[in-house]
Design a protein around this motif. Structure first.
Motif, PDB file in Angstrom:
ATOM      1  N   ALA A 109       0.832  -1.207   0.000  1.00 58.97           N
ATOM      2  CA  ALA A 109       0.000   0.000   0.000  1.00 58.97           C
ATOM      3  C   ALA A 109       0.867   1.257   0.000  1.00 58.97           C
ATOM      4  N   SER A 110       0.347   2.312  -0.615  1.00 56.92           N
ATOM      5  CA  SER A 110       1.039   3.604  -0.600  1.00 56.92           C
ATOM      6  C   SER A 110       0.302   4.617   0.272  1.00 56.92           C
ATOM      7  N   ASP A 111      -0.979   4.370   0.545  1.00 60.98           N
ATOM      8  CA  ASP A 111      -1.784   5.307   1.324  1.00 60.98           C
ATOM      9  C   ASP A 111      -1.617   5.020   2.820  1.00 60.98           C
ATOM     10  N   THR A 112      -1.200   6.036   3.568  1.00 58.45           N
ATOM     11  CA  THR A 112      -0.927   5.866   5.000  1.00 58.45           C
ATOM     12  C   THR A 112      -2.184   5.501   5.778  1.00 58.45           C
ATOM     13  N   GLU A 113      -3.282   6.140   5.471  1.00 60.90           N
ATOM     14  CA  GLU A 113      -4.528   5.855   6.190  1.00 60.90           C
ATOM     15  C   GLU A 113      -4.991   4.421   5.925  1.00 60.90           C
TER      16      GLU A 113
ATOM     17  N   ASN B  80       0.573  -3.103  -6.502  1.00 60.62           N
ATOM     18  CA  ASN B  80       1.399  -2.246  -5.660  1.00 60.62           C
ATOM     19  C   ASN B  80       0.936  -0.798  -5.787  1.00 60.62           C
ATOM     20  N   GLY B  81       1.287  -0.007  -4.778  1.00 62.70           N
ATOM     21  CA  GLY B  81       1.012   1.424  -4.824  1.00 62.70           C
ATOM     22  C   GLY B  81      -0.470   1.759  -4.905  1.00 62.70           C
ATOM     23  N   ALA B  82      -0.794   2.744  -5.725  1.00 66.88           N
ATOM     24  CA  ALA B  82      -2.167   3.230  -5.841  1.00 66.88           C
ATOM     25  C   ALA B  82      -3.109   2.145  -6.345  1.00 66.88           C
ATOM     26  N   ALA B  83      -2.605   1.277  -7.232  1.00 72.76           N
ATOM     27  CA  ALA B  83      -3.444   0.197  -7.755  1.00 72.76           C
ATOM     28  C   ALA B  83      -3.843  -0.761  -6.629  1.00 72.76           C
TER      29      ALA B  83
ATOM     30  N   MET C 261      -7.685  -1.423  -5.152  1.00 70.23           N
ATOM     31  CA  MET C 261      -8.191  -2.795  -5.159  1.00 70.23           C
ATOM     32  C   MET C 261      -8.493  -3.271  -3.733  1.00 70.23           C
ATOM     33  N   PHE C 262      -7.594  -2.955  -2.806  1.00 75.09           N
ATOM     34  CA  PHE C 262      -7.793  -3.357  -1.410  1.00 75.09           C
ATOM     35  C   PHE C 262      -9.067  -2.744  -0.847  1.00 75.09           C
ATOM     36  N   ALA C 263      -9.259  -1.455  -1.082  1.00 74.60           N
ATOM     37  CA  ALA C 263     -10.441  -0.772  -0.548  1.00 74.60           C
ATOM     38  C   ALA C 263     -11.718  -1.374  -1.115  1.00 74.60           C
ATOM     39  N   GLU C 264     -11.746  -1.617  -2.407  1.00 69.37           N
ATOM     40  CA  GLU C 264     -12.946  -2.179  -3.043  1.00 69.37           C
ATOM     41  C   GLU C 264     -13.240  -3.592  -2.525  1.00 69.37           C
TER      42      GLU C 264
ATOM     43  N   LYS D 160     -14.365   6.634   1.938  1.00 70.09           N
ATOM     44  CA  LYS D 160     -13.730   7.955   1.900  1.00 70.09           C
ATOM     45  C   LYS D 160     -12.340   7.869   1.267  1.00 70.09           C
ATOM     46  N   ILE D 161     -11.620   6.786   1.587  1.00 68.99           N
ATOM     47  CA  ILE D 161     -10.299   6.588   0.970  1.00 68.99           C
ATOM     48  C   ILE D 161     -10.440   6.420  -0.529  1.00 68.99           C
ATOM     49  N   LEU D 162     -11.418   5.619  -0.937  1.00 68.32           N
ATOM     50  CA  LEU D 162     -11.649   5.392  -2.359  1.00 68.32           C
ATOM     51  C   LEU D 162     -11.967   6.705  -3.080  1.00 68.32           C
TER      52      LEU D 162
END
Length: 217
Positions: free
Chosen positions: A81-85, A157-160, A164-167, A212-214
């Motif tokens: 993941a690249s997003d800290t939250e 990896n990263g934003a992708a 995908m993780f959030a969804e 919200k992250i998405l």
């Protein structure tokens, strides 16, 4: 007259003894379960082993692998993941669900039930989420990711990965919430129903955070 009185006294004594025997038998059933007819295991907590039914057993047997998959997904976040939250949320998901897996396995052991899910595990009142079946299982467990979906997540990896993780976790949580609501409606064990209520509330909050992250990815 005296013999009649003695006979009545004797009969009264027999009746009283019978009543006391029945009362004693009634007290002995305090440790019995009432949904399955099996006795609770020695050493189980009073509420976990006292009463349970088939819905409680099914809830635990289904939620264990459901939680295990969520933990597997969460374990991917620190290195992908690249997003800290999102990373922080994944850590909280693992911290919450790992102990719950242990708790539910303990219940099943106390109830004398297998911790592994039987082949036919459709939970009454629940519908499957299309495309979210766990490999080797039927479509009776909502929100589970397929083997291919898990491979795709591990390869991202990263934003992708973040997207995908959030969804995927939103769908996964929605399935867990459905299962928890079914347990609240149909279950009997106080501890299992309390855990179901906590899962439904906590994961509903996490779904809001994931949405919200998405929105900002």
């Amino acid at each position: 007259m005296k013999p009649t009185i003695l006979r009545r006294a004797a009969l009264a004594g027999v009746a009283l003894s019978a009543l006391l025997a029945v009362a004693a038998c009634g007290d002995d059933t305090g440790g019995m379960t009432h949904g399955t007819g099996s006795s609770s295991a020695a050493g189980a907590s009073p509420s976990a082993g006292a009463t349970f039914n088939d819905a409680d057993v099914m809830f635990a047997q289904m939620m264990i692998p459901h939680h295990q998959q969520a933990v597997t997904m969460a374990d991917l976040a620190p290195t992908r993941a690249s997003d800290t939250e999102l990373k922080d949320l994944a850590a909280r998901i693992k911290a919450a669900q790992d102990p719950e897996i242990t708790t539910m396995k303990g219940w099943l052991t106390a109830w004398g039930k297998p911790t592994d899910l039987p082949g036919d595990h459709s939970m009454p009142g629940m519908s499957a989420t299309p495309g979210h079946d766990m490999p080797g299982m039927t479509s009776g467990m909502p929100g589970m990711m397929s083997e291919q979906q898990m491979k795709d997540l591990a390869a991202a990896n990263g934003a992708a990965f973040d997207k995908m993780f959030a969804e995927m976790m939103i769908a996964h949580h929605d399935g867990a919430i459905d299962m928890a609501k079914t347990e609240q409606a149909d279950g009997r064990n106080p501890e299992a129903k309390a855990l179901a209520a906590r899962i439904a509330a906590d994961q509903a909050t996490e779904v809001q955070t994931l949405r919200k992250i998405l929105d900002r990815l």
